[in-house]
Motif scaffolding. Structure first.
Motif, PDB file in Angstrom:
ATOM      1  N   ASP A  10     -10.224  13.894 -17.163  1.00 34.55           N
ATOM      2  CA  ASP A  10      -9.625  13.731 -18.524  1.00 34.55           C
ATOM      3  C   ASP A  10      -8.747  13.412 -19.349  1.00 34.55           C
ATOM      4  O   ASP A  10      -7.867  13.004 -20.165  1.00 34.55           O
ATOM      5  CB  ASP A  10     -10.318  15.007 -19.603  1.00 34.55           C
ATOM      6  N   GLU A  11      -8.012  12.187 -17.740  1.00 31.70           N
ATOM      7  CA  GLU A  11      -6.895  12.082 -18.468  1.00 31.70           C
ATOM      8  C   GLU A  11      -7.561  10.080 -18.639  1.00 31.70           C
ATOM      9  O   GLU A  11      -8.829  10.416 -17.877  1.00 31.70           O
ATOM     10  CB  GLU A  11      -6.156  11.764 -16.820  1.00 31.70           C
ATOM     11  N   ASP A  12      -6.456   9.129 -18.986  1.00 30.37           N
ATOM     12  CA  ASP A  12      -7.180   8.079 -18.719  1.00 30.37           C
ATOM     13  C   ASP A  12      -7.637   7.582 -18.090  1.00 30.37           C
ATOM     14  O   ASP A  12      -6.274   7.428 -17.244  1.00 30.37           O
ATOM     15  CB  ASP A  12      -6.276   6.897 -20.410  1.00 30.37           C
ATOM     16  N   ALA A  13      -7.186   5.601 -17.923  1.00 32.87           N
ATOM     17  CA  ALA A  13      -7.545   4.843 -16.693  1.00 32.87           C
ATOM     18  C   ALA A  13      -6.071   4.059 -17.003  1.00 32.87           C
ATOM     19  O   ALA A  13      -5.097   3.972 -17.751  1.00 32.87           O
ATOM     20  CB  ALA A  13      -8.288   3.742 -17.268  1.00 32.87           C
ATOM     21  N   PRO A  14      -5.558   4.010 -16.192  1.00 30.83           N
ATOM     22  CA  PRO A  14      -4.665   3.286 -15.608  1.00 30.83           C
ATOM     23  C   PRO A  14      -3.980   1.453 -16.360  1.00 30.83           C
ATOM     24  O   PRO A  14      -4.930   0.595 -16.260  1.00 30.83           O
ATOM     25  CB  PRO A  14      -3.947   2.833 -14.388  1.00 30.83           C
ATOM     26  N   MET A  15      -3.318   1.807 -17.511  1.00 29.68           N
ATOM     27  CA  MET A  15      -3.318   0.571 -18.521  1.00 29.68           C
ATOM     28  C   MET A  15      -2.772  -0.124 -18.571  1.00 29.68           C
ATOM     29  O   MET A  15      -2.979  -1.438 -18.720  1.00 29.68           O
ATOM     30  CB  MET A  15      -3.436   0.838 -19.520  1.00 29.68           C
ATOM     31  N   SER A  16      -1.633  -0.318 -17.503  1.00 27.63           N
ATOM     32  CA  SER A  16      -0.597  -0.987 -17.245  1.00 27.63           C
ATOM     33  C   SER A  16       0.104  -0.335 -16.119  1.00 27.63           C
ATOM     34  O   SER A  16       0.055   0.980 -15.753  1.00 27.63           O
ATOM     35  CB  SER A  16       0.567  -1.455 -18.303  1.00 27.63           C
ATOM     36  N   MET A  17       0.578  -1.798 -15.199  1.00 28.18           N
ATOM     37  CA  MET A  17       1.626  -0.838 -14.072  1.00 28.18           C
ATOM     38  C   MET A  17       2.062  -2.451 -13.622  1.00 28.18           C
ATOM     39  O   MET A  17       1.979  -3.596 -13.766  1.00 28.18           O
ATOM     40  CB  MET A  17       0.790  -1.108 -12.578  1.00 28.18           C
ATOM     41  N   ALA A  18       3.558  -1.923 -12.813  1.00 28.82           N
ATOM     42  CA  ALA A  18       4.572  -3.003 -11.747  1.00 28.82           C
ATOM     43  C   ALA A  18       4.551  -1.809 -11.055  1.00 28.82           C
ATOM     44  O   ALA A  18       4.835  -0.707 -10.135  1.00 28.82           O
ATOM     45  CB  ALA A  18       5.759  -2.789 -12.992  1.00 28.82           C
ATOM     46  N   ALA A  19       4.767  -3.406 -10.002  1.00 28.34           N
ATOM     47  CA  ALA A  19       5.189  -2.588  -8.886  1.00 28.34           C
ATOM     48  C   ALA A  19       6.243  -3.883  -8.016  1.00 28.34           C
ATOM     49  O   ALA A  19       7.425  -4.290  -8.707  1.00 28.34           O
ATOM     50  CB  ALA A  19       4.416  -3.015  -7.931  1.00 28.34           C
ATOM     51  N   HIS A  20       6.921  -2.613  -7.103  1.00 32.75           N
ATOM     52  CA  HIS A  20       8.328  -2.980  -6.376  1.00 32.75           C
ATOM     53  C   HIS A  20       7.656  -3.093  -5.073  1.00 32.75           C
ATOM     54  O   HIS A  20       8.152  -1.818  -4.347  1.00 32.75           O
ATOM     55  CB  HIS A  20       9.251  -2.078  -6.545  1.00 32.75           C
ATOM     56  N   PRO A  21       7.547  -3.942  -4.456  1.00 27.90           N
ATOM     57  CA  PRO A  21       7.083  -4.642  -3.054  1.00 27.90           C
ATOM     58  C   PRO A  21       8.242  -4.019  -1.939  1.00 27.90           C
ATOM     59  O   PRO A  21       7.380  -3.189  -1.086  1.00 27.90           O
ATOM     60  CB  PRO A  21       6.751  -6.020  -3.225  1.00 27.90           C
ATOM     61  N   GLN A  22       9.369  -3.754  -2.566  1.00 26.98           N
ATOM     62  CA  GLN A  22      10.288  -3.665  -1.416  1.00 26.98           C
ATOM     63  C   GLN A  22      10.461  -2.083  -1.347  1.00 26.98           C
ATOM     64  O   GLN A  22      10.812  -2.012   0.030  1.00 26.98           O
ATOM     65  CB  GLN A  22      11.491  -4.203  -1.684  1.00 26.98           C
ATOM     66  N   SER A  23      10.051  -1.667  -1.316  1.00 26.86           N
ATOM     67  CA  SER A  23      10.076  -0.057  -1.622  1.00 26.86           C
ATOM     68  C   SER A  23       9.206   0.702  -1.489  1.00 26.86           C
ATOM     69  O   SER A  23       8.524   1.761  -1.536  1.00 26.86           O
ATOM     70  CB  SER A  23      11.102   0.440  -3.025  1.00 26.86           C
ATOM     71  N   ARG A  24       7.950  -0.127  -1.872  1.00 26.54           N
ATOM     72  CA  ARG A  24       6.635  -0.294  -1.450  1.00 26.54           C
ATOM     73  C   ARG A  24       6.109   1.042  -2.506  1.00 26.54           C
ATOM     74  O   ARG A  24       5.639   1.878  -2.556  1.00 26.54           O
ATOM     75  CB  ARG A  24       6.118   0.530   0.017  1.00 26.54           C
ATOM     76  N   THR A  25       6.986   1.365  -4.173  1.00 33.31           N
ATOM     77  CA  THR A  25       6.627   1.590  -5.102  1.00 33.31           C
ATOM     78  C   THR A  25       5.683   1.399  -6.231  1.00 33.31           C
ATOM     79  O   THR A  25       5.440  -0.079  -6.095  1.00 33.31           O
ATOM     80  CB  THR A  25       7.654   2.538  -5.400  1.00 33.31           C
ATOM     81  N   LEU A  26       5.603   1.999  -7.664  1.00 36.06           N
ATOM     82  CA  LEU A  26       3.618   1.356  -7.964  1.00 36.06           C
ATOM     83  C   LEU A  26       4.388   2.253  -9.470  1.00 36.06           C
ATOM     84  O   LEU A  26       4.708   4.053  -9.359  1.00 36.06           O
ATOM     85  CB  LEU A  26       2.441   1.681  -7.984  1.00 36.06           C
ATOM     86  N   VAL A  27       4.906   1.610 -10.852  1.00 31.92           N
ATOM     87  CA  VAL A  27       5.061   2.613 -12.476  1.00 31.92           C
ATOM     88  C   VAL A  27       3.446   2.190 -13.081  1.00 31.92           C
ATOM     89  O   VAL A  27       3.135   1.049 -13.123  1.00 31.92           O
ATOM     90  CB  VAL A  27       6.321   2.293 -12.817  1.00 31.92           C
ATOM     91  N   CYS A  28       2.773   3.468 -13.397  1.00 34.22           N
ATOM     92  CA  CYS A  28       1.166   3.185 -14.177  1.00 34.22           C
ATOM     93  C   CYS A  28       2.008   3.767 -15.219  1.00 34.22           C
ATOM     94  O   CYS A  28       2.652   5.059 -15.170  1.00 34.22           O
ATOM     95  CB  CYS A  28       0.363   3.370 -13.111  1.00 34.22           C
ATOM     96  N   GLY A  29       1.088   2.935 -16.037  1.00 34.48           N
ATOM     97  CA  GLY A  29       0.821   3.883 -17.572  1.00 34.48           C
ATOM     98  C   GLY A  29      -0.754   4.271 -17.904  1.00 34.48           C
ATOM     99  O   GLY A  29      -1.296   4.343 -17.713  1.00 34.48           O
ATOM    100  N   ILE A  30      -0.068   6.047 -17.599  1.00 38.27           N
ATOM    101  CA  ILE A  30      -1.571   6.617 -17.549  1.00 38.27           C
ATOM    102  C   ILE A  30      -1.464   8.278 -18.703  1.00 38.27           C
ATOM    103  O   ILE A  30      -0.068   8.470 -18.527  1.00 38.27           O
ATOM    104  CB  ILE A  30      -1.447   7.212 -16.740  1.00 38.27           C
ATOM    105  N   ASN A  31      -2.448   7.317 -20.203  1.00 41.04           N
ATOM    106  CA  ASN A  31      -2.072   8.898 -20.682  1.00 41.04           C
ATOM    107  C   ASN A  31      -2.373   9.986 -20.330  1.00 41.04           C
ATOM    108  O   ASN A  31      -3.673   9.935 -19.538  1.00 41.04           O
ATOM    109  CB  ASN A  31      -3.018   8.516 -21.581  1.00 41.04           C
ATOM    110  N   SER A  32      -2.029  11.313 -20.459  1.00 32.36           N
ATOM    111  CA  SER A  32      -2.392  12.798 -20.411  1.00 32.36           C
ATOM    112  C   SER A  32      -3.787  12.667 -21.142  1.00 32.36           C
ATOM    113  O   SER A  32      -4.359  12.324 -21.740  1.00 32.36           O
ATOM    114  CB  SER A  32      -1.601  13.462 -20.040  1.00 32.36           C
ATOM    115  N   SER A  33      -4.331  13.880 -20.904  1.00 28.35           N
ATOM    116  CA  SER A  33      -5.721  14.390 -21.586  1.00 28.35           C
ATOM    117  C   SER A  33      -5.649  14.752 -23.039  1.00 28.35           C
ATOM    118  O   SER A  33      -4.320  14.717 -23.225  1.00 28.35           O
ATOM    119  CB  SER A  33      -6.532  15.797 -20.722  1.00 28.35           C
TER     120      SER A  33
END
Length: 398
Positions: free
Chosen positions: A65-88
């Motif tokens: 029931d959560e939303d799809a990952p509609m946007s994201m940005a990555a930081h390759p040096q730390s291998r981390t990722l931030v996503c915009g995902i709406n809750s249910s």
């Protein structure tokens, strides 16, 4: 100037966002969103090969029931990722939207196509061998804890394993490794269970010593450029100096033929150990199929060998001579994927991807043995008739 490009289609995978976490690794956000489309929302990590092919390394399925990952940005040096995902929708109504989420990406690559293809118990029921395509673990059967550090095989793929009281035989596509089991393996009081199961880089690791590496044999009548692989290995259940192996062969493709021809052979090896030296020599070879074998088993009494083939057939061989005893040409509608003898060796069960199971009753006396008996009876009768005739002729002569 035209740029090179390659399209990739994935079923039920509508894409909304992506970001690179390395030069050759990209994360893609996709899914059916919050609507009840039946399409799951996922983050999927791909490796991009030099020829622009995508290989799935890992996947994270989001909560229902959560939303799809509609946007994201990555930081390759730390291998981390931030996503915009709406809750249910239910949490959105409560004002509890966790729409900004941070993920870490493991540096380890995991092949999602790998699976536990080998599961083998030791004859005494104490130890369990499990393996995927390249990694093998020897476990204590009762606790399922590792007995030794896991083994990583970098060359070839693992296909089978078989255990004696002191040896582990590992069949890979290119070689057959013979390992000495740890000396504490049969000592219940001093047995040590290893908690650190970090994979080692080669078969020759400190966990198990390789005492013999058996190369692929040359087989008479097989062309030099053929592709030859080990497919299965089984020890004789009562004679641990006898090993059976399956070798699959793909012949070089001939012009005007769409597919290369295939063959399969069963090999019988004699194992010897003397003064710390281990040796293996071939006693018999039998071509059993114009195709590849897919599964193999030895009966518990050691009399019979059974195999399933890619041409949908089943076969049973005499374990001593490798002579064919029984054959079922169309046992299944698709290649046979599994087969096993019953503990009494009276039944053979096979299964295939055609959603069918076949139960074969193993005769106590096979055709060859019964014909031998008949022939002996006929000879005995003939000798008796000749003796009677000779006796009569001698009486008439008097």
């Amino acid at each position: 100037m035209r740029a090179q490009h390659t399209a990739h289609s994935f079923p039920a995978f509508p894409v909304y966002s992506c970001a690179f976490v390395a030069d050759d690794q990209v994360i893609v956000g996709a899914g059916g969103g919050a609507s009840r489309t039946g399409i799951k929302n996922k983050l999927r990590l791909f490796r991009v090969s030099d020829d622009s092919q995508l290989h799935t390394l890992s996947e994270l399925e989001l909560e229902k029931d959560e939303d799809a990952p509609m946007s994201m940005a990555a930081h390759p040096q730390s291998r981390t990722l931030v996503c915009g995902i709406n809750s249910s929708a239910e949490r959105l109504q409560k004002g509890e939207n966790e729409n900004c989420r941070k993920f870490s990406v493991s540096a380890d690559e995991h092949n999602l196509d790998d699976y536990q293809r080998v599961t083998v118990l030791s004859p005494n029921g104490k130890y369990l061998v499990i393996a995927g395509a390249h990694d093998l673990s020897l476990l204590d059967y009762d606790s399922l804890l590792p007995v030794i550090p896991s083994i990583h095989v970098s060359t070839g793929e693992i296909y089978d394993a078989t255990l004696s009281s002191s040896r582990l035989f590992l069949a890979t596509s290119s070689k057959l490794f013979v390992y000495a089991l740890p000396t504490h393996a049969d000592d219940d009081e001093n047995k040590s269970i290893v908690k650190d199961s970090t994979p080692q880089s080669t078969p020759e690791n400190k966990g198990l010593d390789v005492i013999k590496t058996i190369q692929l044999p040359s087989i008479s009548g097989v062309p030099a450029k053929s592709n030859i692989t080990f497919r299965a290995a089984r020890l004789h259940p009562t004679r641990q100096d006898t090993l059976y192996c399956v070798v699959n062969v793909t012949l070089p493709r001939v012009k005007h033929e769409k597919l290369a021809k295939k063959r399969a052979y069963v090999l019988k090896w004699k194992l010897t150990e003397k003064d710390g030296s281990f040796d293996a020599c071939i006693e018999a070879i039998r071509k059993v199929c114009d195709g590849n074998l897919t599964c193999f088993d030895v009966s518990s009494d050691g009399r019979l060998l059974a195999f399933g083939a890619s041409d949908y057939s089943l076969g049973v061989l005499d374990s001593n001579t490798l002579a064919p005893l029984l054959s079922i040409l169309k046992a299944h509608e698709f290649p046979v994927t599994t087969l096993r003898f019953s503990p009494t060796s009276k039944l053979l069960v096979s299964g295939g991807v055609d959603s069918s199971i076949r139960v074969v009753s193993i005769p106590e006396v096979f055709g060859g043995s019964s014909w031998t008996t008949i022939i002996l009876v006929i000879i005995a009768v003939l000798i008796l008739v000749i003796a009677v005739l000779m006796q009569r002729s001698s009486i008439v002569g008097m």
